[in-house]
Design an enzyme around this catalytic site. Sequence first.
Site, short mmCIF file in Angstrom:
data_model
loop_
_atom_site.label_atom_id
_atom_site.label_comp_id
_atom_site.label_asym_id
_atom_site.label_seq_id
_atom_site.Cartn_x
_atom_site.Cartn_y
_atom_site.Cartn_z
N LYS A 1 -20.46 -14.97 2.53
CA LYS A 1 -21.86 -14.66 2.79
C LYS A 1 -22.53 -14.03 1.58
O LYS A 1 -22.09 -12.99 1.09
CB LYS A 1 -21.97 -13.72 4.00
CG LYS A 1 -21.64 -14.43 5.30
CD LYS A 1 -21.60 -13.48 6.45
CE LYS A 1 -23.00 -13.10 6.91
NZ LYS A 1 -22.94 -12.08 7.98
N GLY B 1 -8.95 -7.99 -1.00
CA GLY B 1 -9.27 -9.01 -0.01
C GLY B 1 -8.75 -10.37 -0.39
O GLY B 1 -7.63 -10.51 -0.89
N ARG C 1 0.82 -1.22 0.00
CA ARG C 1 0.00 0.00 0.00
C ARG C 1 0.85 1.26 0.00
O ARG C 1 0.47 2.26 -0.61
CB ARG C 1 -0.94 0.01 1.20
CG ARG C 1 -2.10 -0.93 0.99
CD ARG C 1 -3.14 -0.76 2.05
NE ARG C 1 -4.35 -1.46 1.72
CZ ARG C 1 -5.13 -2.07 2.61
NH1 ARG C 1 -4.80 -2.05 3.89
NH2 ARG C 1 -6.22 -2.67 2.23
N GLY D 1 -13.68 -3.32 0.44
CA GLY D 1 -15.00 -2.70 0.63
C GLY D 1 -15.26 -1.59 -0.36
O GLY D 1 -16.36 -1.45 -0.90
P1 AMP Z 1 -15.49 -13.10 1.90
O1 AMP Z 1 -14.80 -12.36 3.01
O2 AMP Z 1 -16.97 -12.97 1.90
O3 AMP Z 1 -14.88 -12.84 0.55
O4 AMP Z 1 -15.27 -14.67 2.23
C1 AMP Z 1 -14.00 -15.24 2.28
C2 AMP Z 1 -14.07 -16.46 3.16
O5 AMP Z 1 -15.05 -17.34 2.70
C3 AMP Z 1 -12.78 -17.24 3.18
O6 AMP Z 1 -12.24 -17.16 4.47
C4 AMP Z 1 -13.20 -18.65 2.84
O7 AMP Z 1 -12.61 -19.61 3.67
C5 AMP Z 1 -14.68 -18.64 3.07
N1 AMP Z 1 -15.39 -19.64 2.26
C6 AMP Z 1 -15.35 -19.77 0.91
N2 AMP Z 1 -16.08 -20.82 0.52
C7 AMP Z 1 -16.58 -21.40 1.63
C8 AMP Z 1 -17.41 -22.54 1.87
N3 AMP Z 1 -17.86 -23.29 0.88
N4 AMP Z 1 -17.75 -22.80 3.16
C9 AMP Z 1 -17.30 -22.04 4.16
N5 AMP Z 1 -16.51 -20.95 4.00
C10 AMP Z 1 -16.15 -20.64 2.74
#
Ligand code: AMP
Length: 380
Positions: free
Chosen positions: A179, A333, A42, A356
Amino acid sequence: MNIPVLEDLGDLKNKNVLVRSDLNVPLRYDEHGNVTIADDFRIRASLPTVEWLLEQGAKVTLCSHIGRPKGKAQAKYSMAPVRQYIQAKYPSVSVMENLRFNPGEEGNDPGFVQELIAGQDAYVDDAFGASHRAHASIVGPPRFLPSAAGRLLAREFEVLAGLLEDPKRPFVAIIGGAKVSDKLALLEAMVSKVDKLLIGGAMAYTFMAAQGHRVGDSLFEPDRIESCRRILDSGASVLVPVDSKILASSERFGRGVIGAEALVQGGDVPDGYRGLDIGPETIALFQGAIAGAKTILWNGPMGVFEDQRFSEGTFSIARAVADSDAFSVVGGGDSAAAIDEAGLSSEISHLSTGGGASLELLEKGDLPGLAALRDAPRVK
Ligand code: AMP
């Protein structure tokens, strides 16, 4: 692109310029309390703006936050290591203390804004990663000072807004992550803009549930099934996983966990199992879509890539995106981390510095920081 850029600030010789950068770097302390900057990405990304201003003869003051000190001064979040790094290169540049030591930063306090702009002639926002926040250092100075986007912010805006306006087609978006509720606004914004939407990660299981599949104990959000169904029924080409790597719910998974082998399963995840990565058929399906793309947006991992047993989906997609000749944009991310871990950063057209902020810019087409610059007083 209708936001003022550095050249719009006029003659800057001997002018005092306040620069809000994103110098929020990870700091590592050893057992003796010595600190090192664990990753200077960064800071390096912020230097072109600083160098340009110095070349114009400006006197530069940099400000940023590090971490979440929640309005209180805390030694472990001090800007001192960053100041040392910057002043080793540019002795004349001042670096203010962590903005978030003052509650006025996150509270957007008018008194704190006046403190920030005291003695300054112009303001530059180069902190893309913080420009989705209406914090004092982002939206305050442009109310009073001639203002401009720095090089980094201008490039992020040009690339991400460009995806919304005039992408080369076919345009393929790959969206994953944990999520679906976090990404719904993005999915809804993108579905009408892209030629294909590829969905992976845990959030895919809410889509699979909407298709009538069983999802076992996979992470999924029942209250979002309706929204997922609307996206599937929108007439757009939405690709959802057709197989998964699964693990018995009694087994542990995560970084460094060694345990039972993952199994491959078709569209349904049986009771007592969790889906943790996309399977080989889905990888092939997604690779095919990616290979035909002229523009690619990727945000979010395809599975629990921190665990080797469930990393193949994410790394295969990373390689497919890197191998493609398309203009490729990877949102900050976890997906950027996966690209970096695979040593593929140089194969990506644009790696966004803000997680974000990149999501919000794609969702809304604008950010509070950009709007503030647009309304700032212009140099006569
Ligand atoms: P995000 O911060 O929403 O981009 O989510 C990233 C996180 O989602 C990572 O830490 C992954 O380990 C988790 N993740 C991805 N696929 C799955 C899954 N099928 N089940 C549980 N966690 C997941």
